[in-house]
Scaffold this motif. Sequence first.
Motif, mmCIF file in Angstrom:
data_model
loop_
_atom_site.group_PDB
_atom_site.id
_atom_site.type_symbol
_atom_site.label_atom_id
_atom_site.label_comp_id
_atom_site.label_asym_id
_atom_site.label_seq_id
_atom_site.Cartn_x
_atom_site.Cartn_y
_atom_site.Cartn_z
ATOM 1 N N THR A 35 -0.675 5.018 -20.872
ATOM 2 C CA THR A 35 -0.586 5.002 -22.329
ATOM 3 C C THR A 35 0.878 5.239 -22.667
ATOM 4 O OG1 THR A 35 -2.815 5.918 -22.501
ATOM 5 C CG2 THR A 35 -1.435 6.026 -24.472
ATOM 6 N N ASP A 36 1.466 4.318 -23.457
ATOM 7 C CA ASP A 36 2.888 4.445 -23.773
ATOM 8 C C ASP A 36 3.105 5.221 -25.075
ATOM 9 O OD1 ASP A 36 2.511 2.652 -25.922
ATOM 10 O OD2 ASP A 36 3.355 0.952 -24.841
ATOM 11 N N ARG A 37 4.362 5.342 -25.472
ATOM 12 C CA ARG A 37 4.714 6.117 -26.668
ATOM 13 C C ARG A 37 4.124 5.536 -27.950
ATOM 14 N NH1 ARG A 37 10.937 6.926 -25.021
ATOM 15 N NH2 ARG A 37 10.662 4.706 -24.786
ATOM 16 N N LYS A 38 3.782 4.243 -27.938
ATOM 17 C CA LYS A 38 3.185 3.598 -29.113
ATOM 18 C C LYS A 38 1.656 3.594 -29.038
ATOM 19 C CE LYS A 38 7.133 0.587 -29.841
ATOM 20 N NZ LYS A 38 7.597 -0.798 -29.926
ATOM 21 N N ALA A 39 1.113 4.342 -28.084
ATOM 22 C CA ALA A 39 -0.336 4.465 -27.862
ATOM 23 C C ALA A 39 -0.967 3.163 -27.371
ATOM 24 C CB ALA A 39 -1.049 4.983 -29.105
ATOM 25 N N GLN A 40 -0.165 2.257 -26.841
ATOM 26 C CA GLN A 40 -0.693 1.049 -26.225
ATOM 27 C C GLN A 40 -1.078 1.371 -24.788
ATOM 28 O OE1 GLN A 40 2.580 -1.681 -26.794
ATOM 29 N NE2 GLN A 40 1.633 -2.515 -28.630
ATOM 30 N N VAL A 41 -2.157 0.759 -24.319
ATOM 31 C CA VAL A 41 -2.667 1.036 -22.981
ATOM 32 C C VAL A 41 -2.399 -0.156 -22.065
ATOM 33 C CG1 VAL A 41 -4.726 1.563 -21.636
ATOM 34 C CG2 VAL A 41 -4.442 2.547 -23.916
ATOM 35 N N HIS A 42 -1.896 0.146 -20.880
ATOM 36 C CA HIS A 42 -1.589 -0.868 -19.878
ATOM 37 C C HIS A 42 -2.266 -0.453 -18.582
ATOM 38 C CE1 HIS A 42 1.577 -2.149 -22.672
ATOM 39 N NE2 HIS A 42 1.741 -0.850 -22.848
ATOM 40 N N SER A 43 -2.723 -1.433 -17.802
ATOM 41 C CA SER A 43 -3.410 -1.068 -16.571
ATOM 42 C C SER A 43 -2.901 -1.895 -15.395
ATOM 43 C CB SER A 43 -4.921 -1.257 -16.724
ATOM 44 O OG SER A 43 -5.209 -2.585 -17.037
ATOM 45 N N GLN A 44 -3.133 -1.335 -14.217
ATOM 46 C CA GLN A 44 -2.704 -1.977 -12.975
ATOM 47 C C GLN A 44 -3.533 -1.413 -11.840
ATOM 48 O OE1 GLN A 44 1.489 -2.041 -12.568
ATOM 49 N NE2 GLN A 44 1.461 -3.064 -10.605
ATOM 50 N N THR A 45 -3.610 -2.122 -10.747
ATOM 51 C CA THR A 45 -4.318 -1.625 -9.571
ATOM 52 C C THR A 45 -3.317 -1.316 -8.466
ATOM 53 O OG1 THR A 45 -4.665 -3.844 -8.719
ATOM 54 C CG2 THR A 45 -6.430 -2.925 -10.075
ATOM 55 N N PHE A 46 -3.717 -0.435 -7.557
ATOM 56 C CA PHE A 46 -2.899 -0.165 -6.382
ATOM 57 C C PHE A 46 -3.818 0.289 -5.252
ATOM 58 C CE2 PHE A 46 -2.976 3.887 -8.560
ATOM 59 C CZ PHE A 46 -3.057 4.839 -7.553
ATOM 60 N N VAL A 47 -3.292 0.247 -4.043
ATOM 61 C CA VAL A 47 -4.063 0.582 -2.847
ATOM 62 C C VAL A 47 -3.433 1.779 -2.164
ATOM 63 C CG1 VAL A 47 -4.773 -0.240 -0.559
ATOM 64 C CG2 VAL A 47 -4.810 -1.802 -2.509
ATOM 65 N N VAL A 48 -4.272 2.737 -1.768
ATOM 66 C CA VAL A 48 -3.842 3.852 -0.937
ATOM 67 C C VAL A 48 -4.319 3.551 0.476
ATOM 68 C CG1 VAL A 48 -4.119 6.308 -0.444
ATOM 69 C CG2 VAL A 48 -3.895 5.529 -2.807
ATOM 70 N N GLU A 49 -3.387 3.642 1.426
ATOM 71 C CA GLU A 49 -3.719 3.340 2.810
ATOM 72 C C GLU A 49 -3.274 4.480 3.703
ATOM 73 O OE1 GLU A 49 -3.424 -0.840 4.248
ATOM 74 O OE2 GLU A 49 -1.805 0.036 5.439
ATOM 75 N N ARG A 50 -4.161 4.962 4.520
ATOM 76 C CA ARG A 50 -3.864 6.073 5.438
ATOM 77 C C ARG A 50 -3.654 5.566 6.837
ATOM 78 N NH1 ARG A 50 -2.316 9.154 1.988
ATOM 79 N NH2 ARG A 50 -3.745 9.782 0.412
ATOM 80 N N PRO A 78 0.814 -1.206 0.000
ATOM 81 C CA PRO A 78 0.000 0.000 0.000
ATOM 82 C C PRO A 78 0.856 1.268 0.000
ATOM 83 C CG PRO A 78 -0.762 -1.535 1.667
ATOM 84 C CD PRO A 78 0.513 -2.073 1.118
ATOM 85 N N ALA A 79 0.359 2.283 -0.623
ATOM 86 C CA ALA A 79 1.054 3.568 -0.689
ATOM 87 C C ALA A 79 0.292 4.592 0.143
ATOM 88 C CB ALA A 79 1.139 4.033 -2.129
ATOM 89 N N SER A 80 0.983 5.670 0.570
ATOM 90 C CA SER A 80 0.282 6.680 1.365
ATOM 91 C C SER A 80 0.466 8.094 0.823
ATOM 92 C CB SER A 80 0.716 6.616 2.820
ATOM 93 O OG SER A 80 2.104 6.820 2.925
#
Length: 70
Positions: free
Chosen positions: A55-70, A1-3
């Motif tokens: 979106t990268d330089r070749k206009a390809q789209v990549h996705s990922q999930t992440f969590v914000v924790e306080r 998790p990131a804050s």
Amino acid sequence: PASTSTIVKYSGGIQELRVYDSNGREVLQLNGKGEPHMEIPLSNLPSGLYFLKITDRKAQVHSQTFVVER
């Protein structure tokens, strides 16, 4: 998790980065200018699950999930 912030690295060069909350609302958009890494500020985001769309330089789209924790 990131804050407070997180670093995203992508060797294909980040052209654009968008962050969406768990309801699908866009909460952040950053221009990457083709850089291989970017810091995402998270201090204004409440705790929860987020989706990252790169979106990268070749206009390809990549996705990922992440969590914000306080």
